[in-house]
Write an enzyme that holds these catalytic residues in place. Structure first.
Site, PDB file in Angstrom:
ATOM      1  N   CYS A   1       6.351  -7.302   7.020  1.00 22.67           N
ATOM      2  CA  CYS A   1       7.466  -6.859   7.860  1.00 22.67           C
ATOM      3  C   CYS A   1       7.837  -7.999   8.781  1.00 22.67           C
ATOM      4  O   CYS A   1       6.979  -8.743   9.240  1.00 22.67           O
ATOM      5  CB  CYS A   1       7.062  -5.633   8.679  1.00 22.67           C
ATOM      6  SG  CYS A   1       8.442  -4.879   9.570  1.00 22.67           S
TER       7      CYS A   1
ATOM      8  N   GLU B   1       0.823  -1.200   0.000  1.00 25.80           N
ATOM      9  CA  GLU B   1       0.000   0.000   0.000  1.00 25.80           C
ATOM     10  C   GLU B   1       0.862   1.257   0.000  1.00 25.80           C
ATOM     11  O   GLU B   1       1.929   1.303   0.590  1.00 25.80           O
ATOM     12  CB  GLU B   1      -0.950  -0.028   1.201  1.00 25.80           C
ATOM     13  CG  GLU B   1      -1.916  -1.214   1.066  1.00 25.80           C
ATOM     14  CD  GLU B   1      -3.022  -1.250   2.109  1.00 25.80           C
ATOM     15  OE1 GLU B   1      -4.169  -1.425   1.691  1.00 25.80           O
ATOM     16  OE2 GLU B   1      -2.747  -1.123   3.309  1.00 25.80           O
TER      17      GLU B   1
ATOM     18  N   GLY C   1       6.681  -2.318   6.074  1.00 23.73           N
ATOM     19  CA  GLY C   1       8.058  -2.793   6.052  1.00 23.73           C
ATOM     20  C   GLY C   1       9.034  -1.952   6.842  1.00 23.73           C
ATOM     21  O   GLY C   1       8.720  -0.856   7.297  1.00 23.73           O
ATOM     22  N   GLU C   2      10.224  -2.499   7.015  1.00 23.01           N
ATOM     23  CA  GLU C   2      11.303  -1.812   7.706  1.00 23.01           C
ATOM     24  C   GLU C   2      12.333  -1.401   6.649  1.00 23.01           C
ATOM     25  O   GLU C   2      13.077  -2.247   6.132  1.00 23.01           O
ATOM     26  CB  GLU C   2      11.925  -2.752   8.756  1.00 23.01           C
ATOM     27  CG  GLU C   2      13.241  -2.292   9.333  1.00 23.01           C
ATOM     28  CD  GLU C   2      13.230  -0.865   9.888  1.00 23.01           C
ATOM     29  OE1 GLU C   2      12.290  -0.483  10.620  1.00 23.01           O
ATOM     30  OE2 GLU C   2      14.168  -0.115   9.565  1.00 23.01           O
TER      31      GLU C   2
ATOM     32  N   CYS D   1      -1.536   5.273  10.187  1.00 25.28           N
ATOM     33  CA  CYS D   1      -0.324   4.587  10.641  1.00 25.28           C
ATOM     34  C   CYS D   1      -0.664   3.258  11.273  1.00 25.28           C
ATOM     35  O   CYS D   1      -1.539   3.171  12.121  1.00 25.28           O
ATOM     36  CB  CYS D   1       0.387   5.389  11.713  1.00 25.28           C
ATOM     37  SG  CYS D   1       0.803   7.018  11.218  1.00 25.28           S
TER      38      CYS D   1
ATOM     39  N   CYS E   1       3.462   8.421   1.375  1.00 26.77           N
ATOM     40  CA  CYS E   1       3.978   7.440   2.330  1.00 26.77           C
ATOM     41  C   CYS E   1       4.159   6.128   1.580  1.00 26.77           C
ATOM     42  O   CYS E   1       3.187   5.561   1.085  1.00 26.77           O
ATOM     43  CB  CYS E   1       2.973   7.297   3.470  1.00 26.77           C
ATOM     44  SG  CYS E   1       3.435   6.052   4.679  1.00 26.77           S
TER      45      CYS E   1
ATOM     46  N   CYS F   1       1.417  -3.243  15.690  1.00 20.85           N
ATOM     47  CA  CYS F   1       1.390  -2.853  14.271  1.00 20.85           C
ATOM     48  C   CYS F   1       0.715  -3.918  13.409  1.00 20.85           C
ATOM     49  O   CYS F   1       1.058  -5.097  13.465  1.00 20.85           O
ATOM     50  CB  CYS F   1       2.805  -2.593  13.773  1.00 20.85           C
ATOM     51  SG  CYS F   1       2.876  -2.164  12.012  1.00 20.85           S
TER      52      CYS F   1
ATOM     53  N   CYS G   1       6.440  -5.835  15.613  1.00 22.55           N
ATOM     54  CA  CYS G   1       6.083  -4.906  16.691  1.00 22.55           C
ATOM     55  C   CYS G   1       4.642  -5.232  17.106  1.00 22.55           C
ATOM     56  O   CYS G   1       3.775  -5.460  16.253  1.00 22.55           O
ATOM     57  CB  CYS G   1       6.211  -3.459  16.228  1.00 22.55           C
ATOM     58  SG  CYS G   1       7.916  -3.053  15.785  1.00 22.55           S
TER      59      CYS G   1
ATOM     60  N   SER H   1      11.959   6.107   8.128  1.00 16.85           N
ATOM     61  CA  SER H   1      11.558   5.778   9.490  1.00 16.85           C
ATOM     62  C   SER H   1      12.039   4.365   9.804  1.00 16.85           C
ATOM     63  O   SER H   1      11.880   3.453   9.004  1.00 16.85           O
ATOM     64  CB  SER H   1      10.033   5.848   9.594  1.00 16.85           C
ATOM     65  OG  SER H   1       9.606   5.489  10.896  1.00 16.85           O
TER      66      SER H   1
ATOM     67  N   ASN I   1      -3.728   3.569  16.565  1.00 12.90           N
ATOM     68  CA  ASN I   1      -4.811   3.298  15.620  1.00 12.90           C
ATOM     69  C   ASN I   1      -5.182   1.830  15.724  1.00 12.90           C
ATOM     70  O   ASN I   1      -4.375   0.969  15.390  1.00 12.90           O
ATOM     71  CB  ASN I   1      -4.357   3.611  14.184  1.00 12.90           C
ATOM     72  CG  ASN I   1      -4.183   5.097  13.967  1.00 12.90           C
ATOM     73  OD1 ASN I   1      -5.056   5.892  14.305  1.00 12.90           O
ATOM     74  ND2 ASN I   1      -3.044   5.487  13.425  1.00 12.90           N
TER      75      ASN I   1
ATOM     76  N   LEU J   1      10.365   5.107  18.592  1.00  9.77           N
ATOM     77  CA  LEU J   1      10.874   4.894  19.945  1.00  9.77           C
ATOM     78  C   LEU J   1       9.889   4.090  20.807  1.00  9.77           C
ATOM     79  O   LEU J   1      10.196   2.996  21.257  1.00  9.77           O
ATOM     80  CB  LEU J   1      11.181   6.260  20.580  1.00  9.77           C
ATOM     81  CG  LEU J   1      11.932   6.228  21.896  1.00  9.77           C
ATOM     82  CD1 LEU J   1      13.299   5.580  21.743  1.00  9.77           C
ATOM     83  CD2 LEU J   1      12.094   7.652  22.449  1.00  9.77           C
TER      84      LEU J   1
HETATM   85  N1  SAH Z   1       9.346  -0.042  10.205  1.00  9.07           N
HETATM   86  C1  SAH Z   1       9.490   1.394  10.205  1.00  9.07           C
HETATM   87  C2  SAH Z   1       8.555   2.044   9.245  1.00  9.07           C
HETATM   88  C3  SAH Z   1       7.088   1.974   9.621  1.00  9.07           C
HETATM   89  S1  SAH Z   1       6.594   3.580   9.956  1.00  9.07           S
HETATM   90  C4  SAH Z   1       9.323   1.905  11.632  1.00  9.07           C
HETATM   91  O1  SAH Z   1       9.031   1.105  12.495  1.00  9.07           O
HETATM   92  O2  SAH Z   1       9.562   3.072  11.885  1.00  9.07           O
HETATM   93  C5  SAH Z   1       5.051   3.387  10.643  1.00  9.07           C
HETATM   94  C6  SAH Z   1       4.924   4.120  11.955  1.00  9.07           C
HETATM   95  O3  SAH Z   1       3.609   3.874  12.462  1.00  9.07           O
HETATM   96  C7  SAH Z   1       5.903   3.592  12.979  1.00  9.07           C
HETATM   97  O4  SAH Z   1       6.311   4.597  13.846  1.00  9.07           O
HETATM   98  C8  SAH Z   1       5.048   2.593  13.686  1.00  9.07           C
HETATM   99  O5  SAH Z   1       5.571   2.262  14.938  1.00  9.07           O
HETATM  100  C9  SAH Z   1       3.711   3.308  13.760  1.00  9.07           C
HETATM  101  N2  SAH Z   1       2.602   2.404  14.001  1.00  9.07           N
HETATM  102  C10 SAH Z   1       2.553   1.080  13.745  1.00  9.07           C
HETATM  103  N3  SAH Z   1       1.378   0.565  14.124  1.00  9.07           N
HETATM  104  C11 SAH Z   1       0.651   1.586  14.616  1.00  9.07           C
HETATM  105  C12 SAH Z   1      -0.675   1.679  15.132  1.00  9.07           C
HETATM  106  N4  SAH Z   1      -1.479   0.621  15.205  1.00  9.07           N
HETATM  107  N5  SAH Z   1      -1.104   2.889  15.540  1.00  9.07           N
HETATM  108  C13 SAH Z   1      -0.298   3.978  15.411  1.00  9.07           C
HETATM  109  N6  SAH Z   1       0.951   3.939  14.933  1.00  9.07           N
HETATM  110  C14 SAH Z   1       1.412   2.751  14.539  1.00  9.07           C
END
Ligand code: SAH
Length: 384
Positions: free
Chosen positions: A114, A94, A173-174, A347, A107, A121, A118, A205, A304, A228
């Site tokens: 991924c 996406e 993805g990362e 996000c 974006c 996510c 986490c 990111s 979210n 973080l």
């Molecule tokens: N893998 C990279 C790129 C993803 S960026 C990273 O971790 O930074 C997507 C951002 O959205 C990251 O900061 C991630 O932690 C955040 N994110 C993931 N799931 C989310 C959720 N359910 N609600 C809000 N933010 C979320």
């Protein structure tokens, strides 16, 4: 057939050199592909006929397949893009365009799924299939520019405002786990013969892959955002499991090293706020303490939710209070507005379609919901 979207300008120059073509031809062809958005060498009117014939025989410009194109009430637009393999299996990623008053942000995704898992996510819950190629990464920008009518016209002054002014690698993805292809795509974003974006307006990111942060700094230092999410290793180990490999101390040191070459003089820390988990006053103070040696700004992201997730979003009052504690310490903290929530474009909601190769679903007793089997028809609705 090689796909010309797989080359950055230097790569195209080398490929041309092997065929006896001059470097300026590579720059010229790059402009046609990326600035003017063409997908057909026949349209490259000022390119020598012999070169066009060679390209027609040996190469193609193959963007992603658009499987779905949705627009949210707030104007956010999301594309589901097919990135099937030779076997024709249905992977999809996406890409999201977020229009704002003074900028337009795209974006983009860097992997199919991924592998980092986490806990909060949605992409992580989908499992992992593979890295995206350079063509598939830059192809998202190439495609969005065309769909938004944002490609430039040859011979026309195009110094005005851009439809897509910013790119963030914050999709699926990362990015730093796919650094070679991501770097080539970043170089195209910055190259004046391609997209010509400012380094300050391209953001990678990362969940915190320390060695790759150093490599990015030495190869293509763009703006850096670090996810973080927790002030202590104990909590971060749980939320962002890669922390077990690269704990906070090392991550903070990598951020300081990055700033030596970064185009901005701060790191952006993303911090997803999870009710009752990491959103207390004490957490905010601990975060300040942790990051006091890193010039930074905070981007707070109220969680979210997605189907099957147990976390909750804090109340607006809690979010405001967390933000206030940071601001009172003179640390800039913004709260990320949820955009495109009605099309699952916010996000952590990007799920695409991932043929999981890690067998995570089976491992978890098939409990995690997978959109793969729910909503995505594999028919081509729009094909651009
Ligand atoms: N893998 C990279 C790129 C993803 S960026 C990273 O971790 O930074 C997507 C951002 O959205 C990251 O900061 C991630 O932690 C955040 N994110 C993931 N799931 C989310 C959720 N359910 N609600 C809000 N933010 C979320």
């Amino acid at each position: 057939m090689v796909n010309l979207l797989d080359f950055d300008v230097e790569g195209l120059t080398d490929w041309f050199a092997q065929r006896g073509e001059k470097p300026f031809r590579a720059r010229q062809v790059s402009r046609w592909i990326h600035r003017f958005g063409v997908d057909d060498v026949g349209q490259m009117t000022d390119v020598a006929k012999t070169l066009r014939a060679m390209l027609a025989a040996e190469a193609e410009i193959r963007g992603p397949q658009s499987l779905r194109d949705s627009t949210a009430a707030d104007g956010t637009r999301k594309w589901l893009l097919g990135v099937g393999n030779q076997l024709g299996n249905g992977n999809a990623i996406e890409t999201v365009f977020i229009p704002e008053a003074n900028r337009g942000t795209l974006c983009i995704s860097s992997q199919v799924g991924c592998a980092l898992e986490c806990s909060f996510c949605s992409t992580g819950k989908q499992g992992f299939n593979r890295n995206l190629s350079t063509a598939e990464i830059i192809g998202q920008l190439w495609h969005a520019n065309r769909m938004l009518g944002a490609v430039r016209q040859p011979g026309v002054d195009d110094s005005g405002e851009r439809v897509i002014s910013n790119v963030v690698l914050m999709g699926m993805g990362e990015p730093l786990a796919n650094l070679d292809n991501v770097s080539a795509a970043l170089r195209l974003m910055l190259d004046d013969n391609a997209y010509g974006l400012s380094r300050r307006r391209v953001t990678v990111s990362t969940a915190g892959l320390v060695p790759a942060i150093d490599r990015l700094r030495d190869s293509v230092p763009v703006a850096l955002a670090v996810s973080l999410h927790a002030p202590t290793d104990a909590l971060r180990d749980e939320l962002v499991p890669i922390n077990r490999k690269y704990p906070l101390r090392e991550l903070m040191a990598a951020c300081r090293r990055y700033l030596e070459k970064a185009p901005r003089d701060f790191i952006t820390f993303e911090y997803v706020l999870l009710a009752g988990i990491n959103d207390s006053d004490a957490d905010a103070h601990a975060v300040l303490q942790l990051t006091r040696t890193v010039p930074c700004k905070f981007n707070l992201i109220p969680f979210n939710p997605f189907p099957g997730s147990d976390y909750r979003r804090p109340t607006p009052e809690r979010v405001r209070r967390f933000q206030e504690i940071l601001m009172n310490a003179d640390v800039v903290a913004t709260v990320r507005k949820t955009r495109g929530g009605d099309i699952d474009a916010a996000c952590g909601q990007l799920a695409g379609q991932v043929q999981d190769r890690t067998r995570r679903h089976e491992a978890q007793g098939g409990k995690v919901r997978s959109r793969t089997h729910q909503t995505i028809p594999i028919t081509l609705e729009v094909n651009a």
